[in-house]
Design a protein around this motif. Structure first.
Motif, PDB file in Angstrom:
ATOM      1  N   ILE A  89       0.856  -1.191   0.000  1.00  0.00           N
ATOM      2  CA  ILE A  89       0.000   0.000   0.000  1.00  0.00           C
ATOM      3  C   ILE A  89       0.893   1.242   0.000  1.00  0.00           C
ATOM      4  N   LEU A  90       0.713   2.105  -0.979  1.00  0.00           N
ATOM      5  CA  LEU A  90       1.463   3.364  -1.036  1.00  0.00           C
ATOM      6  C   LEU A  90       0.502   4.480  -0.659  1.00  0.00           C
ATOM      7  N   LYS A  91       0.837   5.213   0.388  1.00  0.00           N
ATOM      8  CA  LYS A  91      -0.039   6.300   0.866  1.00  0.00           C
ATOM      9  C   LYS A  91       0.430   7.624   0.278  1.00  0.00           C
ATOM     10  N   LYS A  92      -0.492   8.318  -0.358  1.00  0.00           N
ATOM     11  CA  LYS A  92      -0.125   9.599  -0.987  1.00  0.00           C
ATOM     12  C   LYS A  92      -0.268  10.739   0.014  1.00  0.00           C
ATOM     13  N   GLY A  93       0.667  11.654  -0.029  1.00  0.00           N
ATOM     14  CA  GLY A  93       0.578  12.849   0.801  1.00  0.00           C
ATOM     15  C   GLY A  93       0.836  12.588   2.262  1.00  0.00           C
ATOM     16  N   SER A  94       1.468  11.476   2.606  1.00  0.00           N
ATOM     17  CA  SER A  94       1.812  11.209   4.012  1.00  0.00           C
ATOM     18  C   SER A  94       3.282  11.512   4.235  1.00  0.00           C
ATOM     19  N   LYS A  95       3.693  11.532   5.509  1.00  0.00           N
ATOM     20  CA  LYS A  95       5.107  11.778   5.813  1.00  0.00           C
ATOM     21  C   LYS A  95       5.939  10.622   5.264  1.00  0.00           C
ATOM     22  N   PRO A  96       7.218  10.890   4.910  1.00  0.00           N
ATOM     23  CA  PRO A  96       8.036   9.834   4.321  1.00  0.00           C
ATOM     24  C   PRO A  96       8.070   8.527   5.118  1.00  0.00           C
ATOM     25  N   ASP A  97       8.010   8.616   6.461  1.00  0.00           N
ATOM     26  CA  ASP A  97       8.076   7.361   7.228  1.00  0.00           C
ATOM     27  C   ASP A  97       6.699   6.712   7.396  1.00  0.00           C
ATOM     28  N   ASP A  98       5.701   7.237   6.689  1.00  0.00           N
ATOM     29  CA  ASP A  98       4.346   6.676   6.823  1.00  0.00           C
ATOM     30  C   ASP A  98       3.749   6.374   5.448  1.00  0.00           C
ATOM     31  N   GLN A  99       4.607   6.234   4.444  1.00  0.00           N
ATOM     32  CA  GLN A  99       4.072   6.113   3.083  1.00  0.00           C
ATOM     33  C   GLN A  99       3.922   4.678   2.600  1.00  0.00           C
ATOM     34  N   ILE A 100       4.712   3.779   3.189  1.00  0.00           N
ATOM     35  CA  ILE A 100       4.706   2.417   2.648  1.00  0.00           C
ATOM     36  C   ILE A 100       4.234   1.429   3.708  1.00  0.00           C
ATOM     37  N   TRP A 101       3.172   0.739   3.386  1.00  0.00           N
ATOM     38  CA  TRP A 101       2.575  -0.230   4.300  1.00  0.00           C
ATOM     39  C   TRP A 101       2.329  -1.548   3.564  1.00  0.00           C
ATOM     40  N   PHE A 102       2.156  -2.598   4.352  1.00  0.00           N
ATOM     41  CA  PHE A 102       1.764  -3.884   3.778  1.00  0.00           C
ATOM     42  C   PHE A 102       0.499  -4.360   4.473  1.00  0.00           C
ATOM     43  N   LEU A 103      -0.456  -4.812   3.677  1.00  0.00           N
ATOM     44  CA  LEU A 103      -1.635  -5.469   4.236  1.00  0.00           C
ATOM     45  C   LEU A 103      -1.438  -6.965   3.991  1.00  0.00           C
ATOM     46  N   GLU A 104      -1.183  -7.698   5.043  1.00  0.00           N
ATOM     47  CA  GLU A 104      -0.948  -9.143   4.899  1.00  0.00           C
ATOM     48  C   GLU A 104      -2.291  -9.852   4.796  1.00  0.00           C
ATOM     49  N   VAL A 105      -2.428 -10.686   3.784  1.00  0.00           N
ATOM     50  CA  VAL A 105      -3.716 -11.357   3.578  1.00  0.00           C
ATOM     51  C   VAL A 105      -3.598 -12.884   3.626  1.00  0.00           C
ATOM     52  N   ASP A 106      -2.369 -13.398   3.438  1.00  0.00           N
ATOM     53  CA  ASP A 106      -2.234 -14.867   3.452  1.00  0.00           C
ATOM     54  C   ASP A 106      -0.867 -15.293   3.975  1.00  0.00           C
ATOM     55  N   THR A 107      -0.300 -14.521   4.884  1.00  0.00           N
ATOM     56  CA  THR A 107       1.005 -14.883   5.448  1.00  0.00           C
ATOM     57  C   THR A 107       0.803 -15.919   6.554  1.00  0.00           C
ATOM     58  N   GLN A 108       1.922 -16.452   7.045  1.00  0.00           N
ATOM     59  CA  GLN A 108       1.856 -17.455   8.113  1.00  0.00           C
ATOM     60  C   GLN A 108       1.102 -16.891   9.327  1.00  0.00           C
ATOM     61  N   TYR A 109       1.407 -15.642   9.677  1.00  0.00           N
ATOM     62  CA  TYR A 109       0.774 -15.015  10.837  1.00  0.00           C
ATOM     63  C   TYR A 109      -0.737 -14.893  10.627  1.00  0.00           C
ATOM     64  N   VAL A 110      -1.126 -14.459   9.437  1.00  0.00           N
ATOM     65  CA  VAL A 110      -2.551 -14.283   9.147  1.00  0.00           C
ATOM     66  C   VAL A 110      -3.261 -15.643   9.167  1.00  0.00           C
TER      67      VAL A 110
END
Ligand code: ATP
Ligand SMILES: Nc1nc2c(ncn2[C@@H]2O[C@H](COP(=O)(O)O)[C@@H](O)[C@H]2O)c(=O)[nH]1
Length: 398
Positions: A89-110
């Protein structure tokens, strides 16, 4: 199953494609992984965080999943790029340390969470450029000095380390504060929260329940600090089996006699509790030395020398003279298009209004590590900018 969001199924089938924003939302994106389309968007329900809903194409149904991890706050726009078991997930207009996220949908943890809850689960994990320092798990028998060593570390490096505040059902000691040393909790409440999947690990230790909540670890990461966990050997084994990548250190006493002396001199336990802790110590030391859970064994004879060795293990012995430089932060252009070629995500600037943005950012997701619960490390990037004189500037990691 929840109520349908503002989007209709037709919108998904006709208009929305992976990596593209939806035209009828300011902060919305969709991505399809397998048979499921994830609609990711902000503040539809009046909250400030980004929400997730799933359209199960096989069943033709909308599902509102259980969401793990700290939710990102909404922003000016989103791009979503499906990877194998997660969505970038790329967030537009956010601070540089808040722009890149991952939504895990099928990882071991999930998958583990889905199994224990019996519901659809997704998990948020913030992306970190380069190999951010791993959390540190410190284990060892009661009285060996885990707490003492951790206090020294936190005192010397207050902005670097953060303590994971565990939950426990034991009663507080005289000087202990709720929320600082532990979250002191009723057994029934803690058991309920364990069932709800809120704990990274938990164990019955010396007759009480102790556990590390996912939130405790996330809170430290959110503060930009390296997390320290003080947990018993059973807990360390569980964390080792989880997706939280950490350094595991076992603190060992010079002898059982010395351990007993330290426990008695501390004066915080009854005679019965001291004897119970000493009985458990022998088994813990055996496991600590032989179980392959631990990366390092730290003998704590003389405190100052042990502390110096701990700092060496954590790469902090030369910290003052040669501070390590970070790998830098990605600054995404607000208006961009996104495409994916193998493990490279190509982010192209669309408008020309932003003087400082690079024209092209190539995000390399081939070496991702860690993930929920906690950060997703190992992102690499190259930023390419061109100037009116025709020169090209390239920066970032290769
Ligand atoms: N190297 C040392 N020599 C002598 N005493 C020590 C040393 N290190 C710590 N101590 C003392 O031993 C006691 C036990 O230390 P501490 O409370 O840090 O242990 P711990 O491993 O965190 O115990 P627990 O698991 O029960 O929380 C404390 O009173 C501390 O001051
Ligand atoms: N598995 C876990 N063990 C934990 C956690 N928090 C603390 N501990 C361990 O419990 C014993 C006793 O601690 P005390 O404060 O009662 O003396 C000690 O070995 C700790 O490391 C936890 O969250 N999980």
């Amino acid at each position: 199953m929840g109520k349908a969001p503002a989007l209709l199924v037709d919108d998904l089938q006709d208009g929305a494609q992976n990596g593209l924003e939806l035209k009828n939302g300011t902060c919305k994106a969709t991505a399809t992984v397998g048979d499921k389309t994830y609609v990711i968007g902000g503040a539809d329900d009046g909250t400030l965080s980004i929400e997730v809903q799933i359209f199960d194409r096989n069943l033709g149904e909308w599902v509102r999943p259980t969401v793990r991890g700290t939710k990102p706050v909404s922003c000016k726009g989103l791009s979503a790029v499906p990877l194998e078991d997660k969505i970038l997930i790329l967030k537009k207009g956010s601070k540089p340390d808040d722009q890149i996220w991952f939504l895990e949908v099928d990882t071991q943890y999930v998958r583990q969470q889905q199994e224990s809850l019996g519901t659809e689960v997704v998990a948020w994990s913030k992306g970190v450029v380069g190999n951010a320092e791993k959390p540190v798990v410190i284990s060892g028998p009661s009285g060996v000095s885990k707490g003492t060593l951790i206090s020294m570390l936190m005192k010397e490096f207050p902005s670097m380390f953060g303590f994971s505040v565990s939950h426990t059902t034991r009663a507080p000691r005289d000087m202990e504060k709720d929320g600082v040393h532990y979250h002191f909790t009723e057994k029934s409440i803690m058991e309920k929260e364990i069932k709800e999947g809120k704990f990274l690990e938990f164990a019955s230790v010396h007759g009480n329940l102790y556990g590390t909540s996912v939130d405790a670890v996330e809170l430290v990461a959110d503060a930009g600090k390296r997390c320290i966990l003080d947990i018993d050997v059973q807990g360390a084994r569980s964390v080792r089996a989880s997706s939280l990548e950490a350094i595991f250190i076992f603190v060992c006493p010079p002898s059982m006699e010395e351990l007993e002396k330290r426990l008695r001199d501390r004066g915080t336990e009854t005679e019965e509790q001291i004897l119970k802790r000493l009985r458990n110590a022998a088994a813990e030391i055996d496991q600590g030395k032989s179980s392959h859970i631990f990366d390092f064994i730290l003998y704590n004879d003389k405190l100052v020398e042990s502390y110096d060795r701990l700092k060496k293990l954590l790469g902090l012995d030369d910290f003052v003279t040669t501070p390590k430089s970070g790998p830098g932060e990605i600054d995404l252009p607000i208006d961009h298009s996104v495409s994916k070629i193998d493990n490279k995500i190509i982010i192209n600037r669309i408008s020309s209004g932003e003087k400082e943005s690079k024209n092209l950012i190539i995000l390399d997701v081939s070496s991702l590590k860690g993930g929920a619960p906690g950060r997703t490390r190992g992102l690499n990037f190259q930023a390419i900018g061109s100037f009116s004189n025709g020169l090209t500037e390239i920066e970032g990691l290769s």
